[in-house]
Scaffold this active site. Sequence first.
Site, short mmCIF file in Angstrom:
data_model
loop_
_atom_site.label_atom_id
_atom_site.label_comp_id
_atom_site.label_asym_id
_atom_site.label_seq_id
_atom_site.Cartn_x
_atom_site.Cartn_y
_atom_site.Cartn_z
N TYR A 249 -13.72 -6.60 4.69
CA TYR A 249 -12.48 -6.73 3.92
C TYR A 249 -12.25 -8.21 3.68
CZ TYR A 249 -7.59 -6.99 2.66
OH TYR A 249 -6.43 -7.29 1.99
N TYR B 130 0.81 -1.22 0.00
CA TYR B 130 0.00 0.00 0.00
C TYR B 130 0.85 1.28 0.00
CZ TYR B 130 -3.19 -3.66 1.60
OH TYR B 130 -3.89 -4.83 1.73
N LYS C 105 -4.06 -16.41 7.86
CA LYS C 105 -3.31 -15.67 8.86
C LYS C 105 -2.72 -16.55 9.97
CE LYS C 105 -4.57 -11.06 7.80
NZ LYS C 105 -5.78 -10.65 7.12
N ASP D 243 -15.80 -15.60 6.62
CA ASP D 243 -14.37 -15.40 6.41
C ASP D 243 -13.71 -15.23 7.77
OD1 ASP D 243 -11.83 -14.54 5.86
OD2 ASP D 243 -12.41 -13.00 4.40
#
Length: 451
Positions: free
Chosen positions: A157, A30, A287, A258
């Site tokens: 997200y 980013y 993760k 998710d």
Amino acid sequence: MNNIDKVNDKKNENDSELSEFDEKHVWHPYTSLSSPIPTYHVVSADKCLLRLDDGRELIDGMSSWWACCHGYSHPHLIEAVQKQLHTLSHVMFAGIRHDPATVLCKRLSGMLPKGLNNIFLADSGSVAVEVALKMAIQYQSARNPGRTRFLTVKGGYHGDTMAAMSVTDPGSGFSSEYQCYIPRQYFIERPSIPFHGEWNDSAMLPLENFLKEHHHEIAAFILEPVMQGAGGMYFYHPQYLVRAREICSRYDVVMICDEIATGFGRTGRMFACEHAGITPDIMTLGKGLTGGMMTLSAVAVTDRISEGISLSPSRVLMHGPTFMANPLACAAANGSLDLLLYEDVCSQTSHIEKVLYDGLRDLVSCTETVKEVRALGACGVVELRKNVDTVSMQRFFVDKGIWLRPFGNIIYIYPPFIITDEQLRACISAVRELVFLLNDGVQTSQSCFSV
Ligand SMILES: *Cc1c(COP(=O)(O)O)cnc(C)c1O
């Protein structure tokens, strides 16, 4: 000197050359190559500390983007990977099986909400979301032909690949550059009642009304259970999931939870769906799956979904990443599961929640600056009224010996579960100090708000 050493000789280039090359030619997340955000040079990490090249040590309050739940260099995880490294570091998964993967999938299906019996292993969170969406499309092509779009909630997200971006909140900035390319999906209001709020069934009206009218278009409803992460660290009432489960079943809309951020104890339960006692049709994991040792993700589905996929025109799931079920990653994941079960992770995270909330909650009295303070499991959040400048805030925290990365209007602490109370209090003190400075309008800290 043997030939390998000759090749390796190059790597003794001095640090300033490497740092210059990195700044000019290596992309970090980013940011732009023409004016990149500054980087800190980490040389090693142990337990809850990141060590910089100048010898400074930073207390990690980020778990390396939520992955390193057991901290760094955990001896059990190192041993698990080392053992596997000497036996089988990689082999293709098409037509071949190996124990690290089979054992991992068997263990996962035993600990996930009941019914999630079937596991697909992929290589990152975003890819797991892509696979989940492809599965939903394929299931529906057999069951309810013509359902090709996705429904989600605002503030979510789900990753940076194209389809994952299409179900990520378009207002979040992750996808604005690519709107011309990514498929249009449907967004409804995010679950309106907070985690500790009083439940009112009117919170289901956006979902009820939408699906009543549009269910014939919708393959799946995807959302992060209980905790919305990168979209704003918002915790909502688990009853939303109970009712969403009923509504999705009524219309045969696939429910995808998710759990890439929430899975493996982060919210105070092993999986966030357990707060609601539900089984989604599809669950994505990533993760913390390998304890942050390396990249791996998983998609778990019920028999109903896998049977549906088998009835679709091609009958097979057309997805097969090169590094699918990489044995090293599976070995790390098996090691991480050992630790999660051995350490009683849920009591660790409940304790962290208490320390975080006790340490942060009175910041709400800074009414000019702070909108809300909240904590759930091993995640404490101070939501500000204005957006912050990530770079200057990061510098402030590094000067205090802390590694945090605020974003948008959110300052949050998301530590490894093994963090000591003393380290956690150091993170809390740094956040408090910053918020007081911002609230007093101290000149030097003004730059921490972005303009
Ligand atoms: C981080 C995240 C992803 C994407 O995972 P990557 O491994 O970064 O591709 C997807 N969904 C959620 C909820 C996440 O937090």
